[in-house]
Design an enzyme around this catalytic site. Structure first.
Site: not given
Length: 843
Positions: A406-408, A768, A402-403, A725
């Site tokens: 974010v709490g990884k 997105k 994840g970005p 995309s």
């Protein structure tokens, strides 16, 4: 009964050997001469000795008495004492029979062997404790016919067993006699306690029956084997049986001597090493050196024994410890070997923490530490449930993708706390040397173990949770590929025998729970990615960020800056403004920094002595944080021709792209600017080709493609952009500028386009959608095949956003393009124009 001493007499006129074991040696010495005199007198009248058909019976325990054998016996049972008294009152004869069961206190006829020995009582002595001691001599073998048990003592009816003599000049008998003599001498040489007098008698004894009895009485046989010799009347068969027992005893004595020899050699070697070690200590003491090393060696030896390491590791440790003992304390290799010993003894070979598999408690801890992330929490609870049902599951390695922010990493820390396991974080960002994982060999100066072994040493248990952070940023060069080294670490089928180059022995990593984090998976080696179960963490919505700020970020920053909730209050509208105007991220790090800035200003106010709570509202927010840093994404104030809103995914989460298209005089060329990658260029070319092939359908004059150039630009040109995309967004901007139809400002879109106008699915849908929500759009156009990804989108987003799923670009044009505007005509005072429709559907 206990055997204290026995005297064997082959013939009353022969020499009597004596074997006097402890503890009745004194009694034997006192009675020996008297026994000889009695036996010599008995020998003169042996032929006239008459044995009656009934005699008192004395049961024996753990002993078999042969004829011509003199033995002292202890008697304590009442019936046995009365039997002795009866024998002394008559003819001094008594029948001796061994018990089958030694624990039987009142034996009957069936509890005794059928063959016994008639003996004469030579002497009796009463002891102060009520027991008596007698000296008996065996006379002849006798068979028990019946036993009377009802009287004051046991009485046996018997008949004398006549021996069958060996045939004269028999070669077999002569061979057996020689074998028995040689075997007895060999047994004595192997350590059997046989006196020289007995060996002398055996060497000169030719009577096969007496030789068999004498040999059997000196072999310390079991009661069953000794009784089997007593029961054989045929002297040849008896001698053969004794020869068999002798051979078996010699085999046992041979093995026993080998064991004793080996044990003695080990003891001698240990004593020699101890003596030399003491000498070495004395020499080192005289030289004033070596005391500290000796103490360390003793400590290392204790630690090796206490660590309970595997056998191979223990053998290697002891071998290196002996090598260390022989080294000079100032030698260069001594320090290297000492460091190796310290690491080996500090590793948690057998020390493990107990897992807490309470699922309710684990879920509570995860909810306390993290808001949202329900899918990730469910997967972790499932993993804990499996561990509760199976002791050592070989589950997959969880990879949190994840970005940033974010709490990884903090999620892994929460899992370790829920499991009651130690948590160790290893940052792999920028690691490019394989030795960082496998360790250096000890031949190099400054060698050290790899990060995995160091993490175990730091944790102090062999089952910690090790978080391999930033696994997507592992490098590779001429020094090796760390990603390939991690293949063994993260494979449950292989990591039970992980070998670190520094240790030189294997370590079991199967108890370790590994987790990894990454921002993207594109740079992770495919084989390594295959070993991990990927769990994606998208960015947070504004509502989630606000809730996390209230629950976690504000209390944390207040504590770090020395203030409390009574000193500052931030309103919900102010928090929402911080999120929208001062941060632009998928995670929470920048939001935490902005809250920290407010807390520091409040702390300064308190330090200056100003009392009272500070209320941060939407009106005074700029006093704490200054002017807004982030311009809102909704920069389109009206519908415009040639400007379409696209959705993109970056390493920091979702983002909004405004794609601009401009028509200008030219020769039908296509110009692309704005740091566009090759894939995006190909998407633009595909969109242009589609528009050119469908010019009539799209109401575009065919000659426009010959006399106009199309320039497509994506702002923020310093940022590289790539990916397929943006295909339908590029096509929408092109068709808009060629057909002069405005693009709706409140519509955002994403999807890949083909030459035939089909719309293909894309990735990063949740990120997105979150970016589109920040941009305040009211409609999002997505590929039809991405409908399945809507399960990951928070449900609250459906309330104010319309989702349109398409499989062809014509559907995009219908939803995103408005009707064509006719330019005003100057005739009179009023310009003429066509009214603008709410949403264009003409295609």
């Amino acid at each position: 009964m206990q055997l204290a001493q026995f005297l064997f007499i082959p013939h009353p006129s022969a020499l009597i050997p004596s074997i006097v074991p402890h503890p009745f040696i004194s009694m034997a010495n006192m009675e020996h001469e008297e026994a000889l005199e009695s036996l010599e007198d008995a020998g003169e009248g042996e032929q006239q000795l008459q044995i009656p058909s009934s005699l008192p019976l004395l049961p024996l325990r753990d002993i078999v008495i042969y004829p011509f054998m003199i033995v002292p016996l202890f008697i304590s049972r009442e019936k046995s004492i009365r039997a002795v008294d009866e024998a002394l009152g008559e003819n001094r004869m008594i029948l001796l029979a061994s018990q089958k069961d030694l624990d039987k206190e009142e034996p009957a006829g069936e509890d005794l062997y059928s063959i016994g020995t008639v003996a004469v009582i030579m002497r009796m002595l009463k002891l102060p404790d009520g027991r008596i001691r007698i000296l008996v001599q065996g006379l002849a073998r006798a068979a028990l016919e019946s036993v009377e048990v009802g009287g004051e003592y046991l009485k046996a009816h018997l008949h004398v067993v006549q021996e069958i003599p060996a045939p004269e000049r028999s070669l077999e008998v002569e061979a057996l006699i020689r074998n028995v003599r040689a075997s007895m001498e060999k047994a004595a040489n192997l350590g059997k306690n046989i006196s020289p007098e007995v060996l002398a008698i055996i060497a000169n004894l030719d009577d096969s029956g007496r030789l068999a009895d004498l040999s059997a009485s000196n072999l310390e046989l079991k009661v069953e084997d000794a009784q089997s010799v007593l029961e054989i009347a045929d002297t040849t068969a008896r001698l053969r049986r004794v020869n068999e027992l002798l051979n078996k005893e010699i085999e046992v004595l041979t093995v026993q001597q080998e064991i004793n020899t080996q044990a003695r050699a080990d003891i001698d070697r240990s004593q020699r090493e101890f003596y030399l070690r003491q000498q070495m200590k004395a020499i080192q003491t005289e030289l004033g050196e070596g005391n500290e090393l000796a103490e360390e060696i003793a400590q290392f030896r204790e630690k090796i024994e206490a660590s309970r390491m595997p056998k191979a590791a223990e053998e290697e440790s002891l071998r290196q410890l002996k090598k260390l003992e022989r080294m000079h304390p100032d030698a260069a290799e001594t320090a290297t070997l000492r460091n190796w010993m310290e690491i080996m003894t500090d590793l948690p070979w057998s020390k493990a923490s107990v897992d807490n598999l309470d699922l309710i408690k684990a879920e509570k801890i995860l909810n306390e530490d993290h808001y949202g992330l329900e899918k990730v929490k469910d997967r972790i609870i499932e993993a804990l449930a499996v561990r509760k049902l199976k002791e050592k599951p070989k589950g997959p390695i969880l990879c949190l993708v994840g970005p940033p922010g974010v709490g990884k990493t903090s999620l892994g820390r929460s899992i370790a706390r829920a499991l009651d396991r130690k948590f160790v974080r290893l940052s792999l960002g920028g690691v490019h040397d394989e030795a960082e994982v496998r360790g250096h060999r000890r031949t190099y100066v400054g060698a050290m173990p790899g990060r995995i072994v160091q993490a175990l040493q730091q944790a102090g248990t062999n089952n910690p949770l090790i978080m391999l952070d930033e696994i997507d940023k592992v490098g590779a060069d001429f020094r090796g590929d760390p990603s390939s080294a991690l293949l063994e670490v993260l494979d449950p089928e292989q990591n039970n025998s992980f070998r670190d180059n520094y240790l030189g022995v294997t370590f079991d990593l199967s108890n370790v729970m590994f987790m990894t984090t990454a921002n993207v998976l594109d740079t992770v080696q495919p084989a390594l990615r295959d070993r991990m179960e990927v769990i994606r963490l998208a960015g947070y919505t504004e509502e989630e960020k606000r809730e996390i700020a209230v629950r976690h970020l504000m209390p944390k920053q207040m504590e770090e800056n020395g203030i409390t909730a009574r000193d500052v209050h931030i309103s919900k509208k102010a928090l929402l403004a911080i999120i929208q105007q001062y941060t632009h991220e998928a995670g929470l790090r920048q939001l935490e920094r902005e809250i920290g800035r407010i807390c520091r200003k409040v702390a300064r106010r308190r330090a200056e002595g100003k009392d009272g709570a500070v209320n941060v509202s939407l009106k005074n927010l700029h006093e704490f944080l200054g002017a807004p840093k982030i311009l809102p994404d909704e920069v389109l104030k009206k519908d415009q021709v040639g400007v379409a809103t696209g959705l993109a995914w970056t390493i920091a989460g979702g983002d909004v792209l405004f794609i601009e298209a401009l028509r200008m005089k030219g020769k039908g060329g296509l110009v692309l600017t704005g740091q566009i990658g090759e894939v995006m260029r190909e998407s633009a070319q595909a969109a242009y080709s589609y528009a050119k092939s469908r010019a009539q359908e799209l109401e575009i004059p065919a000659e426009d493609f010959e006399k106009y150039d199309i320039h497509i630009h994506i702002p923020e040109g310093a940022i590289p952009k790539d990916g397929p995309s943006a295909g339908i967004t590029l096509a929408t901007a092109m068709v808009s500028v060629l057909s002069q139809r405005p693009v709706r400002k409140d519509v955002a879109m994403t999807g890949e386009i083909t030459l035939r106008g089909n719309v293909l699915p894309v990735g990063g849908v949740k990120e997105k959608v979150l970016a589109a929500r920040r941009a305040r759009v009211s409609m999002i156009i997505l590929p039809q095949q991405n409908r399945r990804d809507m399960d990951e989108v928070p449900k609250e987003l459906f309330h104010d956003i319309k989702f349109v799923f398409v499989d062809n670009v014509r559907q995009v044009f219908r939803e995103a393009l408005r009707d064509k505007i006719i330019p005003p005509v100057t005739s009179g005072t009023r310009p003429a124009r066509v009214p603008q429709a709410a949403s264009g559907r003409s295609m």
